[in-house]
Design a protein around this motif. Sequence first.
Motif, short mmCIF file in Angstrom:
data_model
loop_
_atom_site.label_atom_id
_atom_site.label_comp_id
_atom_site.label_asym_id
_atom_site.label_seq_id
_atom_site.Cartn_x
_atom_site.Cartn_y
_atom_site.Cartn_z
N UNK A 58 7.31 -32.00 40.10
CA UNK A 58 7.03 -30.71 40.75
C UNK A 58 8.05 -29.69 40.25
N UNK A 59 7.61 -28.52 39.79
CA UNK A 59 8.55 -27.56 39.17
C UNK A 59 9.74 -27.23 40.07
N UNK A 60 9.53 -27.12 41.36
CA UNK A 60 10.64 -26.76 42.27
C UNK A 60 11.67 -27.89 42.35
N UNK A 61 11.16 -29.11 42.35
CA UNK A 61 12.06 -30.27 42.45
C UNK A 61 12.83 -30.44 41.14
N UNK A 67 19.51 -27.77 38.30
CA UNK A 67 20.61 -26.91 38.74
C UNK A 67 21.80 -27.77 39.18
N UNK A 68 21.51 -28.83 39.92
CA UNK A 68 22.58 -29.72 40.36
C UNK A 68 23.25 -30.40 39.17
N UNK A 69 22.43 -30.74 38.20
CA UNK A 69 22.90 -31.37 36.97
C UNK A 69 23.96 -30.51 36.27
N UNK A 70 23.77 -29.21 36.36
CA UNK A 70 24.71 -28.27 35.72
C UNK A 70 26.04 -28.21 36.47
N UNK A 296 26.76 -45.06 44.92
CA UNK A 296 25.80 -44.01 44.55
C UNK A 296 25.09 -43.39 45.75
N UNK A 297 25.43 -43.85 46.95
CA UNK A 297 24.70 -43.40 48.14
C UNK A 297 24.67 -41.89 48.29
N UNK A 298 23.48 -41.32 48.46
CA UNK A 298 23.35 -39.87 48.63
C UNK A 298 23.75 -39.12 47.39
N UNK A 299 23.25 -39.55 46.24
CA UNK A 299 23.65 -38.93 44.96
C UNK A 299 23.36 -37.43 44.99
N UNK A 300 24.23 -36.63 44.36
CA UNK A 300 24.05 -35.17 44.39
C UNK A 300 22.68 -34.72 43.89
N UNK A 301 22.20 -35.34 42.81
CA UNK A 301 20.89 -34.93 42.28
C UNK A 301 19.78 -35.34 43.26
#
Length: 425
Positions: A58-61, A67-70, A296-301
């Motif tokens: 999905x484009x929004x996801x 964005x988080x990756x950056x 890895x719990x609750x990974x930022x991405x």
Amino acid sequence: MTNIELFDRRNSAVPRGVASATSIFVERAENAEVWDVEGRRYIDFAAGIAVCNTGHRHPKIMAAAAKQNEAFVHTAFQVVPYERYISLAERLNKLAPITNAKTILMTTGAEAVENAVKIARHYTKRSAVISFVGAFHGRSLLTMGLTGKVTPYKAGFGPFPAGIYHVPFPIEHHEVSEGDSLAALEKLFKADVEPEQVAAIIIEPVQGEGGFYIASKKFLQALRTLCDQHGILLICDEVQSGFARTGKLFACEYAGIEPDLMTIAKSLAGGFPLSGVIGKAEIMDSPEPGGLGGTYGGSPIGCAAAHAVLDVIEEEDLCARSTRIGARMIERIQQMKKRSDSPALGDVRGLGAMVAFELVKERGGNTPDPERTKALTAKALEHGLILLSCGIYGNTIRMLAPLTIPDAQLEEGLDILEKSLCEIV
Ligand SMILES: Cc1ncc(COP(=O)(O)O)c(C=O)c1O
């Protein structure tokens, strides 16, 4: 590379224990469509086993994850925490049918269930856990123990942790009434374990792998009452049924009950690995600091993606869409059931877009037909539809189309299903 070449390589490099429902290999996927390495297109009625309720990519996801990756990918919440985890917990606490809730995030469904049981045991200071025949709660040692189907999930992997008990899940057309299930619980308390030793009863409000059997409002309410009588916690495993799949954000909302703990995963983050336990704050706060967590719990991405998933569910009104998709699927399957040139179909059921039907040996009968069920998924794939079976008898087809599927593709998928049915008579 062709599918066959990859299949050979897979067989040489990957153990057979990790089975695949199809023999095609994906090249790319978009919303409800998948393309294999040979360029063939498929309509996807599996959605990565109920993970892509919001469709593939999905484009929004995608944008939220990018964005988080950056910004940053991993610091471990237990080392350097981040706002996205907290805001997601805050959001889930509000959305879950639990008053004064707290949320912990993990990575997989099994991990969520493991943690729910850990928390329940710590809070109640009791050890036993009751689950249901046909249940699927994961592949770790504890969750295998909770799972109520031996082959292929448990056979050869025991012994399982002590203190796990199974009672029958009510399925009227398989001769188990709700009264039978409740009587089995009472019998269990007399024969095997005193209720004062039971930490939790765990139930899928709609059994997933077990066959899409729906626990009724009355049954879930009876379980709630029983749990309250004995100080037992009620855990709803919403890993497969959550995030608009059933027409509500969580399936247990239909029963109007408040679970003590709820496990979530799969469609929570639209394909990124993320899971969690939502529960009453007092219960969730029982374990000591350091007692819960995971690298890895609750990974930022995952957290960023989950925020976007919740936005999409709301903006695109996916709960209402789920109800419409489910109604259309059931309408079409009932029409297929009436055809004299298709195999015998048994029970047709669904909650929202969590829809299933059974293949049986004779019209009006109840004898499971797992061979034809297998033939149907194979034939559907041949015609360009990814379809999954499930169920303790292996004769149930489960429909898990993305809730974002365009109407035309939904009809196309249902047309393929009908054509495939007629070809396996
Ligand atoms: C209801 C339910 N609970 C738990 C799990 C385990 O989730 P995972 O495979 O992410 O460990 C599943 C997976 O299918 C499930 O359907």
